[in-house]
Enzyme design. Structure first.
Site, PDB file in Angstrom:
ATOM      1  N   MET A   1     -29.467  21.989  21.329  1.00 27.00           N
ATOM      2  CA  MET A   1     -28.901  20.712  20.822  1.00 27.00           C
ATOM      3  C   MET A   1     -27.417  20.670  21.181  1.00 27.00           C
ATOM      4  SD  MET A   1     -29.944  18.618  17.865  1.00 27.00           S
ATOM      5  CE  MET A   1     -30.029  19.915  16.688  1.00 27.00           C
ATOM      6  N   PRO A   2     -26.898  19.509  21.552  1.00 29.12           N
ATOM      7  CA  PRO A   2     -27.550  18.220  21.660  1.00 29.12           C
ATOM      8  C   PRO A   2     -28.421  18.066  22.896  1.00 29.12           C
ATOM      9  CG  PRO A   2     -25.251  18.047  22.290  1.00 29.12           C
ATOM     10  CD  PRO A   2     -25.459  19.444  21.811  1.00 29.12           C
ATOM     11  N   VAL A   3     -29.296  17.071  22.832  1.00 28.57           N
ATOM     12  CA  VAL A   3     -30.143  16.704  23.966  1.00 28.57           C
ATOM     13  C   VAL A   3     -29.734  15.324  24.426  1.00 28.57           C
ATOM     14  CG1 VAL A   3     -32.480  16.103  24.693  1.00 28.57           C
ATOM     15  CG2 VAL A   3     -32.105  18.106  23.226  1.00 28.57           C
TER      16      VAL A   3
ATOM     17  N   ASN B   1     -28.645  12.839  21.504  1.00 30.27           N
ATOM     18  CA  ASN B   1     -29.372  13.182  20.268  1.00 30.27           C
ATOM     19  C   ASN B   1     -28.765  14.454  19.698  1.00 30.27           C
ATOM     20  OD1 ASN B   1     -31.953  11.301  20.394  1.00 30.27           O
ATOM     21  ND2 ASN B   1     -31.560  12.068  22.458  1.00 30.27           N
TER      22      ASN B   1
ATOM     23  N   THR C   1     -28.789  20.279  26.611  1.00 28.70           N
ATOM     24  CA  THR C   1     -29.880  19.951  27.541  1.00 28.70           C
ATOM     25  C   THR C   1     -29.738  18.500  27.989  1.00 28.70           C
ATOM     26  OG1 THR C   1     -31.345  21.462  26.342  1.00 28.70           O
ATOM     27  CG2 THR C   1     -32.392  19.852  27.807  1.00 28.70           C
TER      28      THR C   1
END
Lengths: 62, 62, 62, 62, 62, 62
Positions: free
Chosen positions: F1-3, A7, F40
């Site tokens: 971010m990003p996850v 994401n 993350t």
């Protein structure tokens, strides 16, 4: 398997996504000893107004 | 952390998203005692034909 | 709808989860004007060794 | 509940999505004995350059 | 592909999960014309205190 | 971010997860030029009876 969802903020180039998919796959293959073919990656891209951090939209931050 | 994914029908205004991010972050900070900066929210917006309920697409319902 | 997934470190009390669900629902209802009954929340809890940040497992950080 | 996320390549017709939502809902109702109304399905559609398999983007494969 | 995530309350039997995987796969194969082998399903099971509806935990409802 | 969410079969060692988080983070930093601290990763581990492939549970396959 494994299946990976990334994401992130919209805006990366196709080339960057290509390198990311390539190197994430290599990383997973090296770490948990699966065949590259088994690794599926979905890249979920978000507009700035679809991401919040610290109580604010990214449109207010970046 | 925490990371929150909100899945909802497309069509909300930027202002609504702003208020939602703000108040969800406040809710999480209050409930589990983390700093606002640690709270990341992704808003995943779907067209009516990408959502099903009771065996029908939203295009058939709404 | 909406459906919300909260991903966080394991260890919160039931009371904290109760307050979090209550206040996230209130936040969403206020922001995008849906009925509370329509808001579904899944709390996905992770062990420290199932979360990575900055290239390290949480077991190495916290 | 249950809430189902379907991640797939973009390009299916509305009719195909309609049939998929209908038959997935039937499948779930039959298997775990819930009412159709309780089953929510989100269809997450990805461009070829947002999907990786075997270390390559789908744009390089398909 | 496609990859499907089913989020539901813990407590179904292995047999129910078997039938659910079987019939969801059939449904997807019929609807969007892919080979069964391509369909991957993850079943994400939640305790009552990890699910919220209408602002309350499932432990308060069910 | 990003996850990043990694969905995989339960059973990997902590050391394997450590290497996976380390090398996925390196891969993402290299590909899209973000700081390691911003990356993350959640590792979602599933029992064999919580994964389906080709219409069968993993308990029937592996």
């Amino acid at each position: 398997m494994p299946v990976i969802h990334v994401n992130m903020l919209k805006g990366k180039t196709t080339e960057q996504k290509k390198i990311m998919v390539e190197s994430i796959t290599e990383a997973v293959v090296k770490a948990i000893n699966v065949e590259p073919e088994k690794v599926t990656i979905f890249i979920n891209e978000f507009e700035k107004e679809e991401i919040g951090k610290g109580g604010r939209l990214y449109t207010e931050i970046k």
